[in-house]
Motif scaffolding. Structure first.
Motif, PDB file in Angstrom:
ATOM      1  N   PRO A 109       2.258   5.332   0.416  1.00 22.88           N
ATOM      2  CA  PRO A 109       0.851   5.230  -0.309  1.00 22.88           C
ATOM      3  C   PRO A 109       0.598   3.705  -0.458  1.00 22.88           C
ATOM      4  O   PRO A 109      -0.473   3.618  -0.790  1.00 22.88           O
ATOM      5  CB  PRO A 109       1.819   5.295  -1.934  1.00 22.88           C
ATOM      6  CG  PRO A 109       3.608   5.788  -1.308  1.00 22.88           C
ATOM      7  CD  PRO A 109       3.215   5.706   0.396  1.00 22.88           C
ATOM      8  N   ASP A 110       0.772   3.294   0.160  1.00 25.61           N
ATOM      9  CA  ASP A 110       0.857   1.756   0.467  1.00 25.61           C
ATOM     10  C   ASP A 110       1.370   0.449   1.576  1.00 25.61           C
ATOM     11  O   ASP A 110       1.843  -0.265   1.681  1.00 25.61           O
ATOM     12  CB  ASP A 110       1.009   0.912  -0.798  1.00 25.61           C
ATOM     13  CG  ASP A 110      -0.082  -0.496  -1.188  1.00 25.61           C
ATOM     14  OD1 ASP A 110      -1.021  -0.229   0.138  1.00 25.61           O
ATOM     15  OD2 ASP A 110       0.401  -0.736  -2.049  1.00 25.61           O
ATOM     16  N   LEU A 111       1.725   0.926   3.013  1.00 22.31           N
ATOM     17  CA  LEU A 111       2.412   0.529   3.766  1.00 22.31           C
ATOM     18  C   LEU A 111       2.029  -0.615   4.459  1.00 22.31           C
ATOM     19  O   LEU A 111       2.412  -1.954   4.745  1.00 22.31           O
ATOM     20  CB  LEU A 111       2.109   1.703   5.123  1.00 22.31           C
ATOM     21  CG  LEU A 111       2.992   1.144   6.139  1.00 22.31           C
ATOM     22  CD1 LEU A 111       4.399   0.752   5.957  1.00 22.31           C
ATOM     23  CD2 LEU A 111       2.200   1.348   7.391  1.00 22.31           C
ATOM     24  N   TYR A 112       0.942  -1.451   3.403  1.00 22.92           N
ATOM     25  CA  TYR A 112       0.260  -2.640   4.107  1.00 22.92           C
ATOM     26  C   TYR A 112       0.467  -3.599   3.437  1.00 22.92           C
ATOM     27  O   TYR A 112      -0.111  -5.123   2.926  1.00 22.92           O
ATOM     28  CB  TYR A 112      -0.068  -2.803   5.217  1.00 22.92           C
ATOM     29  CG  TYR A 112      -0.891  -1.535   6.072  1.00 22.92           C
ATOM     30  CD1 TYR A 112      -0.376  -1.322   7.377  1.00 22.92           C
ATOM     31  CD2 TYR A 112      -1.708  -0.406   6.230  1.00 22.92           C
ATOM     32  CE1 TYR A 112       0.104  -1.069   8.264  1.00 22.92           C
ATOM     33  CE2 TYR A 112      -1.497   0.335   7.364  1.00 22.92           C
ATOM     34  CZ  TYR A 112      -0.435   0.220   8.583  1.00 22.92           C
ATOM     35  OH  TYR A 112      -1.266   0.668   9.000  1.00 22.92           O
ATOM     36  N   HIS A 113       0.814  -3.412   2.084  1.00 21.81           N
ATOM     37  CA  HIS A 113       1.364  -4.276   1.065  1.00 21.81           C
ATOM     38  C   HIS A 113       2.056  -5.776   1.172  1.00 21.81           C
ATOM     39  O   HIS A 113       1.393  -6.467   0.198  1.00 21.81           O
ATOM     40  CB  HIS A 113       1.639  -3.100  -0.467  1.00 21.81           C
ATOM     41  CG  HIS A 113       2.877  -3.542  -0.053  1.00 21.81           C
ATOM     42  ND1 HIS A 113       4.009  -3.838  -1.148  1.00 21.81           N
ATOM     43  CD2 HIS A 113       4.090  -2.431   0.130  1.00 21.81           C
ATOM     44  CE1 HIS A 113       5.173  -3.628  -0.993  1.00 21.81           C
ATOM     45  NE2 HIS A 113       5.350  -2.486  -0.126  1.00 21.81           N
ATOM     46  N   ALA A 114       2.672  -5.484   2.055  1.00 22.45           N
ATOM     47  CA  ALA A 114       3.568  -6.852   2.436  1.00 22.45           C
ATOM     48  C   ALA A 114       3.116  -6.988   3.450  1.00 22.45           C
ATOM     49  O   ALA A 114       2.946  -8.683   3.422  1.00 22.45           O
ATOM     50  CB  ALA A 114       5.434  -6.612   1.962  1.00 22.45           C
ATOM     51  N   ASN A 115       3.093  -6.470   4.720  1.00 25.55           N
ATOM     52  CA  ASN A 115       2.469  -6.607   5.913  1.00 25.55           C
ATOM     53  C   ASN A 115       1.914  -6.463   6.414  1.00 25.55           C
ATOM     54  O   ASN A 115       1.032  -5.172   6.594  1.00 25.55           O
ATOM     55  CB  ASN A 115       3.879  -6.491   6.704  1.00 25.55           C
ATOM     56  CG  ASN A 115       4.679  -7.692   6.178  1.00 25.55           C
ATOM     57  OD1 ASN A 115       4.771  -8.874   6.762  1.00 25.55           O
ATOM     58  ND2 ASN A 115       6.140  -7.427   6.429  1.00 25.55           N
ATOM     59  N   SER A 116       0.576  -7.273   6.711  1.00 26.92           N
ATOM     60  CA  SER A 116      -1.017  -6.399   7.378  1.00 26.92           C
ATOM     61  C   SER A 116      -0.667  -5.390   8.818  1.00 26.92           C
ATOM     62  O   SER A 116       0.813  -5.440   9.182  1.00 26.92           O
ATOM     63  CB  SER A 116      -1.974  -7.282   8.076  1.00 26.92           C
ATOM     64  OG  SER A 116      -1.097  -8.142   9.022  1.00 26.92           O
TER      65      SER A 116
END
Length: 584
Positions: free
Chosen positions: A57-64
């Protein structure tokens, strides 16, 4: 002894109940490199993993995305040269970039026959990693704190292993580290070790530093070794993973409940277990309950609700001292249950939870076709704040205890559960029964009475009252009372469940209840009420009807309409009304 040693390796590979870096799957041989067919198979598994992670659902919330792409390219370029362990760890690192404790790649028995482990057993205490099993020749170091491996401090090893640990908080990461640090291939992968023989362990024993050497061994060798075990008396609250939940008395005041997994025991359904708890509270007079969630890695958060409702009601209405234990092993649905316990009024004791309050979850598990690696991937983000006010001050972070009580080395060696002892040492924690009847408690009392009278389950549609927590013990009864027209809120969104009920309010609600049961009460003006002028106009008919039928009583001719009602007075009034309706 062989069963003990086998369990040691299993612990090394399974790493507990939370998503881990090593868990049992299928069998495959470790190789130093890969054939062209193996390389193609790895490439296919890598692509499957990437396709799956893309559904997060939000794979890139911590790493781009660029970071993920760079890691995937790095893995792609080394597929032919990697060993099976290196490939598995590379995929672990790729999934770990999501920084989501429910999204991970697990490796296991496909390499368990080949990996080597340090022949030790360990547990975590406040001072660090305490050694509980060692080769017989090194048993003098049992009970010491492991501070370094081959001169590399445990803190430095933790930092080196960070790429594979993943997770969304440091508590989770430290727990995962403590379950994987003694696997030789992992230590070699991250540059801590280069030779499985003569590995130096530095151990702190009080003021003394001791150094011993061990060899990393495979499963066959481990099964033949004689390992010395730290001799200690286990506390009464020691985990019993053979049971999903159980209860035992710790002293004359305290009933202890261990809840090890959020699952229903088919041999002891939660409703049955809850009734057993009720019977023990009533028969033995316990005024303190400890609910232990420290070893619970999750499951279905709704299983515990019947028990939670009983404990909440006993706490709020009878003054039961209610404690909940949490720790690094409290994860997923068990973490949600811990927040629910706090919402119910429990005092939280222990150490911060391994699970985060707000977190990704609703896991979709599957197995990579060629390598047999197990993958779990979150499908939604769970925000507890809109549901549980106790979660509103938290974000993606561990749930904190009200009373910090880590397990100390001294207590562990003495067989004392530090967190439980912190509770048992309290002598004035039991409260007094509720002095006044609350609106929520009145809804509960009438709802139960109605269900018993009609032998039907209540129809409890959701309410729009924002001040009624959906998991509270009185929530379904408040919903029923509102929809049945017995009680209304201060507004469309405010019910005020904790506000005390006055005598004139009780009269109106009981009058409506009689009508709901098919026995409307007519007004009888033959009884003189000396303070009738102080009774609100909306309550006068109900008061007159109930007083004339002796459901409610007068004191020296006065009704005292604004006086609050005690639970005992409400109980007497409901019983009197039941008797009256039975005679009508």
């Amino acid at each position: 002894m062989k069963r003990l040693i086998s369990g040691l390796l299993t612990a090394a590979l399974c790493l507990g109940s939370v998503p881990t870096a090593l868990a049992v799957t299928t069998t495959q041989t470790v190789t130093a490199g890969a054939s062209s067919d193996q390389t193609s198979a790895r490439r296919a598994d890598l692509q499957t993993l990437l396709d799956t992670l893309a559904q997060h659902p939000d794979l890139y919330h911590a790493n781009s995305k660029q970071v993920f792409d760079a890691k995937a390219a790095e893995i792609q370029s080394g597929l032919a040269q990697m060993s099976d362990v290196d490939f598995a760890l590379a995929l672990c690192e790729l999934a770990a970039l999501a920084q989501d404790s429910h999204t991970s790649v697990s490796i296991g028995s496909q390499i368990s026959g080949q990996v080597r482990v340090l022949p030790i057993g360990a547990t975590v205490v406040d001072e660090g990693i305490l050694l509980t099993r060692l080769p017989e020749a090194n048993k003098s170091a049992l009970g010491g704190i492991l501070t370094a491996i081959n001169g590399v401090s445990m803190d430095e090893i933790y930092q080196k292993m960070m790429p594979m640990l993943g997770g969304d908080n440091a508590v989770y990461q430290h727990r995962k580290f403590s379950q994987a640090f003694y696997i030789y291939e992992i230590l070699a992968h991250y540059g801590v070790l280069s030779d499985p023989n003569g590995i130096e362990l530095t151990i702190q024993q009080g003021d003394q530093v001791q150094k011993i050497t061990v060899d990393a061994v495979d499963r066959t060798t481990l099964s033949k070794m004689q390992l010395a075990r730290l001799e200690r008396k286990a506390p009464a609250t020691a985990p019993d993973k053979k049971k999903l939940y159980f209860a035992k008395a710790l002293d004359a005041r305290t009933l202890y409940i261990q809840y090890n997994s959020c699952k229903e025991d088919p041999k002891l359904p939660m409703q049955t277990f809850t009734q057993q708890i009720v019977d023990q509270l009533d028969d033995k007079g316990y005024d303190r309950v400890i609910l232990d969630l420290r070893g619970n890695g999750g499951g279905s958060d709704g299983v515990i609700i019947p028990l939670l409702h009983v404990l909440e009601e006993r706490h709020k209405q009878d003054g039961l001292a209610f404690y909940t234990l949490i720790g690094s092993g409290t994860f997923s649905s068990a973490l949600i249950n811990a927040v629910e316990c706090k919402q119910a009024g429990a005092t939280i004791v222990g150490t911060p939870s391994g699970g985060s309050v707000d977190h990704f979850g609703a896991v979709r598990p599957f197995t990579l076709e060629h390598s047999g690696l197990q993958v779990s991937c979150s499908t939604k983000f769970i925000d507890l704040a809109p549901l549980l006010p106790a979660a509103q001050s938290y974000d993606v972070q561990p749930f904190e205890p009200d009373v910090l009580a880590p397990q100390t080395r001294a207590d562990y060696l003495a067989g004392v559960d530090s967190a439980v002892q912190a509770i048992l040492s309290r002598t004035d924690d039991a409260g007094q029964p509720a002095a006044n009847l609350s609106r929520g408690a009145l809804a509960v009392q009438l709802g139960r009475d109605y269900a018993a009278r009609t032998d039907t389950a209540l129809n409890n549609p959701d309410t729009s009252f924002g001040d009624v927590c959906i998991i509270a013990y009185d929530a379904p009864y408040i919903s029923w009372a509102a929809h049945a027209g017995l009680m209304s809120g201060d507004s469309a969104t405010v019910f005020a469940p904790n506000r005390a009920v006055t005598r004139q309010e009780l009269a109106v609600v009981l009058s409506r209840y009689a009508a709901l049961c098919g026995h409307p009460l007519t007004v009888d003006g033959t009884v003189t009420i000396t303070d009738k002028a102080s009774i609100a106009s909306w309550a006068q008919d109900a008061v007159q009807a109930l007083v004339s039928r002796k459901v409610l009583t007068l004191t020296d001719g006065a009704f005292a309409p604004s006086q609050t009602v005690t639970p005992a007075q409400a109980d007497a009034a409901v019983r009197a009304l039941d008797t009256l309706m039975d005679q009508m």
